[in-house]
Write a protein that holds these residues in place. Structure first.
Motif, short mmCIF file in Angstrom:
data_model
loop_
_atom_site.label_atom_id
_atom_site.label_comp_id
_atom_site.label_asym_id
_atom_site.label_seq_id
_atom_site.Cartn_x
_atom_site.Cartn_y
_atom_site.Cartn_z
N LYS A 143 -8.47 1.61 -1.12
CA LYS A 143 -9.44 1.39 -0.05
C LYS A 143 -9.57 -0.06 0.39
O LYS A 143 -9.56 -0.34 1.57
CB LYS A 143 -10.83 1.91 -0.49
CG LYS A 143 -10.83 3.38 -0.87
CD LYS A 143 -10.50 4.25 0.31
CE LYS A 143 -10.55 5.71 -0.08
NZ LYS A 143 -9.79 6.57 0.77
N ASP A 144 -9.77 -0.95 -0.51
CA ASP A 144 -10.09 -2.33 -0.16
C ASP A 144 -8.88 -3.24 -0.21
O ASP A 144 -8.81 -4.16 -1.02
CB ASP A 144 -11.19 -2.86 -1.10
CG ASP A 144 -12.49 -2.11 -0.92
OD1 ASP A 144 -12.82 -1.78 0.23
OD2 ASP A 144 -13.18 -1.84 -1.93
N VAL A 145 -7.90 -3.00 0.66
CA VAL A 145 -6.72 -3.87 0.74
C VAL A 145 -6.76 -4.63 2.05
O VAL A 145 -7.18 -4.11 3.08
CB VAL A 145 -5.41 -3.08 0.60
CG1 VAL A 145 -5.24 -2.53 -0.80
CG2 VAL A 145 -5.32 -1.96 1.61
N ASP A 163 -3.41 -9.54 0.81
CA ASP A 163 -3.15 -8.98 -0.52
C ASP A 163 -1.68 -8.58 -0.69
O ASP A 163 -1.24 -8.32 -1.81
CB ASP A 163 -4.01 -7.75 -0.79
CG ASP A 163 -5.49 -8.04 -0.82
OD1 ASP A 163 -5.88 -9.17 -1.20
OD2 ASP A 163 -6.29 -7.15 -0.45
N MET A 164 -0.94 -8.51 0.41
CA MET A 164 0.45 -8.05 0.36
C MET A 164 1.27 -9.01 -0.50
O MET A 164 1.34 -10.19 -0.22
CB MET A 164 1.03 -7.99 1.77
CG MET A 164 2.45 -7.46 1.83
SD MET A 164 2.96 -7.35 3.56
CE MET A 164 4.69 -6.97 3.34
N ALA A 178 -4.68 -0.44 -12.54
CA ALA A 178 -4.21 -1.68 -11.91
C ALA A 178 -2.69 -1.81 -11.95
O ALA A 178 -2.09 -2.34 -11.02
CB ALA A 178 -4.87 -2.89 -12.59
N ASP A 179 -2.07 -1.32 -13.02
CA ASP A 179 -0.60 -1.39 -13.11
C ASP A 179 0.06 -0.53 -12.04
O ASP A 179 1.05 -0.93 -11.42
CB ASP A 179 -0.11 -0.96 -14.49
CG ASP A 179 -0.43 -1.96 -15.58
OD1 ASP A 179 -0.61 -3.15 -15.26
OD2 ASP A 179 -0.51 -1.55 -16.76
N ALA A 180 -0.50 0.65 -11.79
CA ALA A 180 0.05 1.54 -10.75
C ALA A 180 -0.15 0.91 -9.38
O ALA A 180 0.76 0.92 -8.54
CB ALA A 180 -0.63 2.90 -10.82
N LYS A 181 -1.33 0.35 -9.14
CA LYS A 181 -1.60 -0.30 -7.85
C LYS A 181 -0.65 -1.47 -7.63
O LYS A 181 -0.11 -1.64 -6.53
CB LYS A 181 -3.04 -0.76 -7.77
CG LYS A 181 -3.37 -1.39 -6.44
CD LYS A 181 -4.83 -1.82 -6.36
CE LYS A 181 -5.13 -2.45 -5.00
NZ LYS A 181 -6.53 -2.90 -4.91
N GLY A 227 -0.09 1.68 4.77
CA GLY A 227 0.55 2.46 3.71
C GLY A 227 -0.28 2.49 2.44
O GLY A 227 -0.41 3.55 1.80
N MET A 228 -0.84 1.36 2.07
CA MET A 228 -1.68 1.31 0.86
C MET A 228 -2.91 2.20 1.03
O MET A 228 -3.28 2.94 0.12
CB MET A 228 -2.10 -0.13 0.55
CG MET A 228 -0.97 -1.03 0.09
SD MET A 228 -0.26 -0.55 -1.50
CE MET A 228 -1.58 -1.03 -2.62
#
Length: 94
Positions: free
Chosen positions: A81-83, A87-88, A16-19, A74-75
Motif C-alpha cells: 500500500k504505502d510505496v 522507494d524504487m 519484509a524479505d518478500a517485499k 506494480g507494487m
C-alpha cells in the motif's frame, strides 16, 4: 530466469524479505523494458496510457513511460500500500 530459480531453490520469503525481493525484482524488470518505452511514439504512449487508465481507473495515475510510476503501480497491484516512487530500488544487474 536465474532470479526465479534462486527464489524457487531457496527458503520461502515472508514479510519484509518478500517485499524487498518483490521491489527489487520489479525494479530490475522496469529497467530492462525501459528502452522499449523510450522508442515509442507520443501517439503510442497515449494509447497505452489511455488503455491502462480505462482498465484500472483511479488505480493508475502515472505515465507509462515513467519507470518509477510503473513500479509503484506494480507494487500496489501486489498489495503493497504505502510505496512511493523514491522507494524504487536501484537496478541490480545479474
Amino acid at each position: 530466469m536465474p532470479t526465479i530459480n534462486k527464489l524457487f531453490e531457496g527458503k520461502v520469503l515472508k514479510g519484509a524479505d518478500a517485499k524487498k525481493w518483490d521491489a527489487q525484482t520489479l525494479s530490475n524488470e522496469q529497467n530492462v523494458i525501459q528502452p522499449l518505452y523510450n522508442n515509442l511514439s507520443k501517439d503510442d504512449l497515449k494509447i497505452l496510457n489511455d488503455n491502462i487508465k480505462l482498465t484500472y481507473g483511479d488505480d493508475w495515475s502515472g505515465s507509462v513511460e515513467n519507470q518509477s510510476d510503473r513500479w509503484v503501480f506494480g507494487m500496489k497491484q501486489m498489495g503493497y500500500k504505502d510505496v512511493k516512487p523514491w522507494d524504487m530500488p536501484i537496478w541490480k544487474k545479474r
